[in-house]
Every structure is written in C-alpha cells, then in structure tokens.
Design an enzyme around this catalytic site. Structure first.
Site, PDB file in Angstrom:
ATOM      1  N   ASP A  69       0.845  -1.196   0.000  1.00  0.00           N
ATOM      2  CA  ASP A  69       0.000   0.000   0.000  1.00  0.00           C
ATOM      3  C   ASP A  69       0.880   1.246   0.000  1.00  0.00           C
ATOM      4  O   ASP A  69       2.012   1.211   0.482  1.00  0.00           O
ATOM      5  CB  ASP A  69      -0.860   0.039   1.275  1.00  0.00           C
ATOM      6  CG  ASP A  69      -1.973  -0.995   1.259  1.00  0.00           C
ATOM      7  OD1 ASP A  69      -2.131  -1.702   0.256  1.00  0.00           O
ATOM      8  OD2 ASP A  69      -2.675  -1.083   2.283  1.00  0.00           O
ATOM      9  N   GLN A 110      -0.364   6.802  -6.007  1.00  0.00           N
ATOM     10  CA  GLN A 110      -1.501   7.700  -5.789  1.00  0.00           C
ATOM     11  C   GLN A 110      -1.522   8.801  -6.847  1.00  0.00           C
ATOM     12  O   GLN A 110      -0.598   9.607  -6.944  1.00  0.00           O
ATOM     13  CB  GLN A 110      -1.380   8.336  -4.401  1.00  0.00           C
ATOM     14  CG  GLN A 110      -1.443   7.322  -3.266  1.00  0.00           C
ATOM     15  CD  GLN A 110      -0.768   7.814  -2.001  1.00  0.00           C
ATOM     16  OE1 GLN A 110       0.251   8.516  -2.068  1.00  0.00           O
ATOM     17  NE2 GLN A 110      -1.286   7.432  -0.848  1.00  0.00           N
ATOM     18  N   ARG A 130      -0.682  -0.728  -8.648  1.00  0.00           N
ATOM     19  CA  ARG A 130      -2.099  -0.471  -8.421  1.00  0.00           C
ATOM     20  C   ARG A 130      -2.269   1.040  -8.378  1.00  0.00           C
ATOM     21  O   ARG A 130      -1.682   1.716  -7.525  1.00  0.00           O
ATOM     22  CB  ARG A 130      -2.557  -1.071  -7.091  1.00  0.00           C
ATOM     23  CG  ARG A 130      -4.000  -0.675  -6.759  1.00  0.00           C
ATOM     24  CD  ARG A 130      -4.295  -0.771  -5.290  1.00  0.00           C
ATOM     25  NE  ARG A 130      -4.006  -2.108  -4.857  1.00  0.00           N
ATOM     26  CZ  ARG A 130      -3.530  -2.380  -3.634  1.00  0.00           C
ATOM     27  NH1 ARG A 130      -3.280  -1.426  -2.774  1.00  0.00           N
ATOM     28  NH2 ARG A 130      -3.271  -3.617  -3.287  1.00  0.00           N
ATOM     29  N   ARG A 137     -10.970   7.011   6.890  1.00  0.00           N
ATOM     30  CA  ARG A 137     -10.635   7.384   5.504  1.00  0.00           C
ATOM     31  C   ARG A 137     -11.774   6.984   4.571  1.00  0.00           C
ATOM     32  O   ARG A 137     -12.077   7.687   3.621  1.00  0.00           O
ATOM     33  CB  ARG A 137      -9.316   6.736   5.075  1.00  0.00           C
ATOM     34  CG  ARG A 137      -8.092   7.365   5.752  1.00  0.00           C
ATOM     35  CD  ARG A 137      -6.805   7.042   5.012  1.00  0.00           C
ATOM     36  NE  ARG A 137      -6.413   5.662   5.148  1.00  0.00           N
ATOM     37  CZ  ARG A 137      -5.706   5.156   6.172  1.00  0.00           C
ATOM     38  NH1 ARG A 137      -5.322   5.935   7.158  1.00  0.00           N
ATOM     39  NH2 ARG A 137      -5.374   3.885   6.201  1.00  0.00           N
TER      40      ARG A 137
HETATM   41  P1  FDA Z   1     -14.133   8.452  -5.988  1.00  0.00           P
HETATM   42  O1  FDA Z   1     -13.793   8.786  -4.594  1.00  0.00           O
HETATM   43  O2  FDA Z   1     -14.237   9.509  -7.005  1.00  0.00           O
HETATM   44  O3  FDA Z   1     -15.363   7.498  -6.020  1.00  0.00           O
HETATM   45  C1  FDA Z   1     -16.039   7.097  -7.198  1.00  0.00           C
HETATM   46  C2  FDA Z   1     -17.374   6.512  -6.764  1.00  0.00           C
HETATM   47  O4  FDA Z   1     -17.152   5.301  -6.024  1.00  0.00           O
HETATM   48  C3  FDA Z   1     -18.147   7.410  -5.783  1.00  0.00           C
HETATM   49  O5  FDA Z   1     -18.955   8.326  -6.453  1.00  0.00           O
HETATM   50  C4  FDA Z   1     -18.933   6.397  -4.988  1.00  0.00           C
HETATM   51  O6  FDA Z   1     -20.095   6.009  -5.693  1.00  0.00           O
HETATM   52  C5  FDA Z   1     -17.999   5.224  -4.905  1.00  0.00           C
HETATM   53  N1  FDA Z   1     -17.186   5.291  -3.675  1.00  0.00           N
HETATM   54  C6  FDA Z   1     -15.877   5.632  -3.570  1.00  0.00           C
HETATM   55  N2  FDA Z   1     -15.454   5.548  -2.297  1.00  0.00           N
HETATM   56  C7  FDA Z   1     -16.510   5.154  -1.584  1.00  0.00           C
HETATM   57  C8  FDA Z   1     -16.706   4.887  -0.217  1.00  0.00           C
HETATM   58  N3  FDA Z   1     -15.735   5.001   0.692  1.00  0.00           N
HETATM   59  N4  FDA Z   1     -17.961   4.514   0.170  1.00  0.00           N
HETATM   60  C9  FDA Z   1     -18.962   4.375  -0.712  1.00  0.00           C
HETATM   61  N5  FDA Z   1     -18.828   4.612  -2.034  1.00  0.00           N
HETATM   62  C10 FDA Z   1     -17.632   4.994  -2.462  1.00  0.00           C
HETATM   63  N6  FDA Z   1      -5.421   4.799  -1.108  1.00  0.00           N
HETATM   64  C11 FDA Z   1      -4.173   5.104  -0.720  1.00  0.00           C
HETATM   65  O7  FDA Z   1      -3.864   6.273  -0.488  1.00  0.00           O
HETATM   66  N7  FDA Z   1      -3.246   4.115  -0.569  1.00  0.00           N
HETATM   67  C12 FDA Z   1      -3.521   2.814  -0.853  1.00  0.00           C
HETATM   68  O8  FDA Z   1      -2.649   1.949  -0.718  1.00  0.00           O
HETATM   69  C13 FDA Z   1      -4.828   2.500  -1.306  1.00  0.00           C
HETATM   70  N8  FDA Z   1      -5.158   1.204  -1.628  1.00  0.00           N
HETATM   71  C14 FDA Z   1      -6.362   0.964  -2.234  1.00  0.00           C
HETATM   72  C15 FDA Z   1      -6.642  -0.299  -2.765  1.00  0.00           C
HETATM   73  C16 FDA Z   1      -7.816  -0.525  -3.462  1.00  0.00           C
HETATM   74  C17 FDA Z   1      -8.098  -1.880  -4.060  1.00  0.00           C
HETATM   75  C18 FDA Z   1      -8.762   0.526  -3.597  1.00  0.00           C
HETATM   76  C19 FDA Z   1     -10.062   0.331  -4.351  1.00  0.00           C
HETATM   77  C20 FDA Z   1      -8.520   1.766  -3.059  1.00  0.00           C
HETATM   78  C21 FDA Z   1      -7.335   1.995  -2.367  1.00  0.00           C
HETATM   79  N9  FDA Z   1      -7.050   3.249  -1.829  1.00  0.00           N
HETATM   80  C22 FDA Z   1      -5.778   3.527  -1.410  1.00  0.00           C
HETATM   81  C23 FDA Z   1      -8.140   4.269  -1.673  1.00  0.00           C
HETATM   82  C24 FDA Z   1      -8.174   5.239  -2.843  1.00  0.00           C
HETATM   83  O9  FDA Z   1      -7.072   6.103  -2.812  1.00  0.00           O
HETATM   84  C25 FDA Z   1      -9.455   6.092  -2.806  1.00  0.00           C
HETATM   85  O10 FDA Z   1      -9.471   6.845  -1.630  1.00  0.00           O
HETATM   86  C26 FDA Z   1     -10.750   5.307  -2.881  1.00  0.00           C
HETATM   87  O11 FDA Z   1     -10.641   4.245  -3.789  1.00  0.00           O
HETATM   88  C27 FDA Z   1     -11.910   6.213  -3.341  1.00  0.00           C
HETATM   89  O12 FDA Z   1     -11.625   6.766  -4.591  1.00  0.00           O
HETATM   90  P2  FDA Z   1     -12.222   6.243  -5.983  1.00  0.00           P
HETATM   91  O13 FDA Z   1     -11.096   6.018  -6.911  1.00  0.00           O
HETATM   92  O14 FDA Z   1     -13.092   5.084  -5.776  1.00  0.00           O
HETATM   93  O15 FDA Z   1     -12.979   7.473  -6.606  1.00  0.00           O
END
Ligand code: FDA
Length: 298
Positions: free
Chosen positions: A122, A151, A172, A280
């Site tokens: 991560d 990120q 990732r 978060r």
């Molecule tokens: P965005 O936040 O724009 O969300 C798009 C849509 O997805 C939203 O409109 C909503 O519908 C849905 N959604 C997103 N988050 C949601 C939530 N919490 N609850 C409900 N619905 C939600 N970050 C980091 O800094 N270090 C890391 O190592 C990781 N590792 C990681 C692994 C994996 C497999 C994932 C999916 C995510 C991470 N993250 C992470 C978190 C990442 O940085 C980010 O904060 C979240 O994925 C939310 O961003 P989205 O890309 O989904 O887009």
C-alpha cells in the site's frame, strides 16, 4: 479524527461504531475474511486481503503480523482462493527499522511466489512516499512478484512512475486517500481524475505488452470505461488490466464487470485496528457519514 488518539482509543469500543464498520469489512477475524473471499469465487472475482494496522511501537508486532500473513497465505492455498495480500510497510516496522519491512516482505514474496501470486504494498501518507518507493525498488529487483500502490493525487507520481517502469513492476493506481497539502497533491476532484486517466493511459501499453501488471484501484466507473475504451481502440484485451475495488463498495458493479469479462479483485480487510482506515472510508464519501450516524440512532 483519524489522527486523534483519544477517539482512536475509545470509538472502536462502541457498539454502533463496530456495527457501522461492518459495511466495509466482513469481520475482524481471518476466518471471516476467508469466508467472504469464498463468496466471490462463483463470480470469478479474486481477492486482495489485508490485515488492518499501521505504525507500530514494537518490532515484535511486525513479526506477529508477518506470521499472521504467512498463515493467511497457507489458508488461501488450502481453500483454493484466488487471493493476494496487500501490506503496509509501517505495519511491518518501517518507523522503527527500515530493514524490518524488507525482511518480512521478502519472506512473504517467496511464499506468494509458490502460489503464483503477487504481494502488494500500500502507499501511505506522503511522509512515507520516498521510503516506500526506495523499499519497493529493492524488493522488486530482488523478487519480481511485488506490487506497489501509486496515488494519482500526488504531483510527483508521473515522475515516480517513469523510474519504476524499467523494473517491470506491478502497479495499483489509486486516487489517494490521505489529506495531503495542495503544494504536493491535487486537491480538486477534476484534477485528480485527469491525473488518474493520464497515468493509466501511460501504463496501458506496458500492461498490454506484459511488462507491467496493472491494477485500477478505483470505484470510478467513468475512469474504468475510459481505460477500457482506450484499450479497445489500441486493440488490447480488457484483461490486460485488473479492476480492484474495496469490499462493500459498488458490489453489484464488481459482479457486472466480472460478468462482462473484466478481471476483478475485491479488497477484503480484517483485524481490529480499523479506526483510521474506517475514517478514511467515511471521508471519501459524505453519504457514508449519514450511514454511520444511522447506526448511532438505530
Ligand atoms: P471516488 O472517490 O471519485 O469514487 C467514485 C465513486 O465510487 C463514488 O462516487 C462512490 O459512488 C464510490 N465510492 C468511492 N469511495 C466510496 C466509499 N468510501 N464509500 C462508498 N462509495 C464509495 N489509497 C491510498 O492512499 N493508498 C492505498 O494503498 C490505497 N489502496 C487501495 C486499494 C484498493 C483496491 C482501492 C479500491 C482503493 C485503495 N485506496 C488507497 C483508496 C483510494 O485512494 C481512494 O481513496 C478510494 O478508492 C476512493 O476513490 P475512488 O477512486 O473510488 O474514486
């Protein structure tokens, strides 16, 4: 709130908080994580599993986490689950001794290699970016089956990516979950999305050529569609990247994507150190705070 010690000690003990966090994790035990992983099998969805926790005070705890991850890999093999691990370097002792996480990840990479899997690292807050990248370079050069989270919100990421490409990395790509200063990170959604798209497009040809294992760690279906369209136009199969989402978020879409031929992985968390991680998740989407409050008032 994620950094508040007083709350961190008290909130997780409250029943409503424990109820609310269940939306994002099947339970605190490894058994519950494995049982949840089983439910994804019929849909052909793989899993990433992570034992929640960060920033240790004692290196013995890093050894305990590492032992727990080895036990998890044994269970993944025994149950025939398509499962990989995602680990945090601070949870393996990065703050106390930079060699500690290297030692543990090397051991876990060997174990994963026997199962044909990747160990994912991560990316934590920006105080750790340099050390995480330096550790990753050493680990990937030594083993070759190690993945790193990058990120998109960090302004430095395009330059970091260029230095990683020669390592045939597994990356990732996520938007970024920490509260970073505008001097080092994009703060507006449109800028973060644009950065995400451009990084994904840069990696796509490398992924299609088999020189990079690409995971799109996002629930943003618009971005996933954009990358898929680009792959289509370039004549790459959509299986050249994997879509990775968190347990409990967009579950129906995870199944839909899998049924349409995408490679999908669901990240399942377990363990009792979920406080900062859970906050978060709340911060990512204000509607989640309403959900959490509903647990308080029944
Ligand atoms: P965005 O936040 O724009 O969300 C798009 C849509 O997805 C939203 O409109 C909503 O519908 C849905 N959604 C997103 N988050 C949601 C939530 N919490 N609850 C409900 N619905 C939600 N970050 C980091 O800094 N270090 C890391 O190592 C990781 N590792 C990681 C692994 C994996 C497999 C994932 C999916 C995510 C991470 N993250 C992470 C978190 C990442 O940085 C980010 O904060 C979240 O994925 C939310 O961003 P989205 O890309 O989904 O887009």
């Amino acid at each position: 709130m994620a950094r508040n010690k007083w709350l961190k000690e008290r909130l997780p003990r409250l029943p409503f908080a424990r109820r609310a966090v269940r939306r994002f994790m099947p339970g605190e035990s490894m058994e519950e994580a494995l049982a949840a992983a089983e439910t994804f099998k019929p849909a052909g969805i793989g899993v990433l599993i992570t034992h929640l926790g960060e920033n240790l005070n004692d290196l013995a705890d890093a050894q305990a986490i590492s032992d727990n991850y080895h036990a998890l890999l044994d269970e993944i093999e025994r149950c025939g689950i398509d499962g990989e691990l995602s680990v945090k370097l601070t949870q393996l002792g990065l703050d106390l001794d930079p060699d500690s996480p290297l030692k543990h990840v090397l051991g876990l990479a060997d174990h994963s290699a026997r199962l044909g899997g990747t160990i994912w690292i991560d990316m934590e807050g920006s105080a750790y970016t340099d050390r995480t990248l330096a550790s990753y370079r050493r680990l990937q050069e030594a083993k070759g089956n190690i993945g790193l989270c990058l990120q998109a919100y960090l302004r430095r990421t395009p330059a970091d990516l260029e230095t990683l490409l020669p390592l045939k990395p597994a990356i990732r790509l996520v938007k970024g979950a920490y509260d970073e200063h505008g001097a080092i990170a994009f703060r507006h959604r449109s800028e973060v999305n644009a950065a995400y798209g451009s990084l994904a497009m840069r990696m796509l040809p490398f992924a299609a050529a088999g020189d990079l294992k690409l995971g799109l760690g996002t629930h943003d279906l618009v971005l996933i569609d954009e990358v898929a369209d680009k792959a289509h136009t370039a004549g790459y199969p959509i299986t050249c990247f994997e879509v990775e989402m968190l347990y409990g978020i967009r579950s129906a879409e995870q199944r839909r994507l899998a049924s349409e031929g995408y490679r999908v992985r669901d990240l399942i968390s377990y363990g009792d150190a979920w406080y900062a991680w859970y906050l978060r998740r709340l911060a990512e989407r204000p509607a989640n705070i309403v959900f959490a409050l509903r647990q308080v008032f029944g």
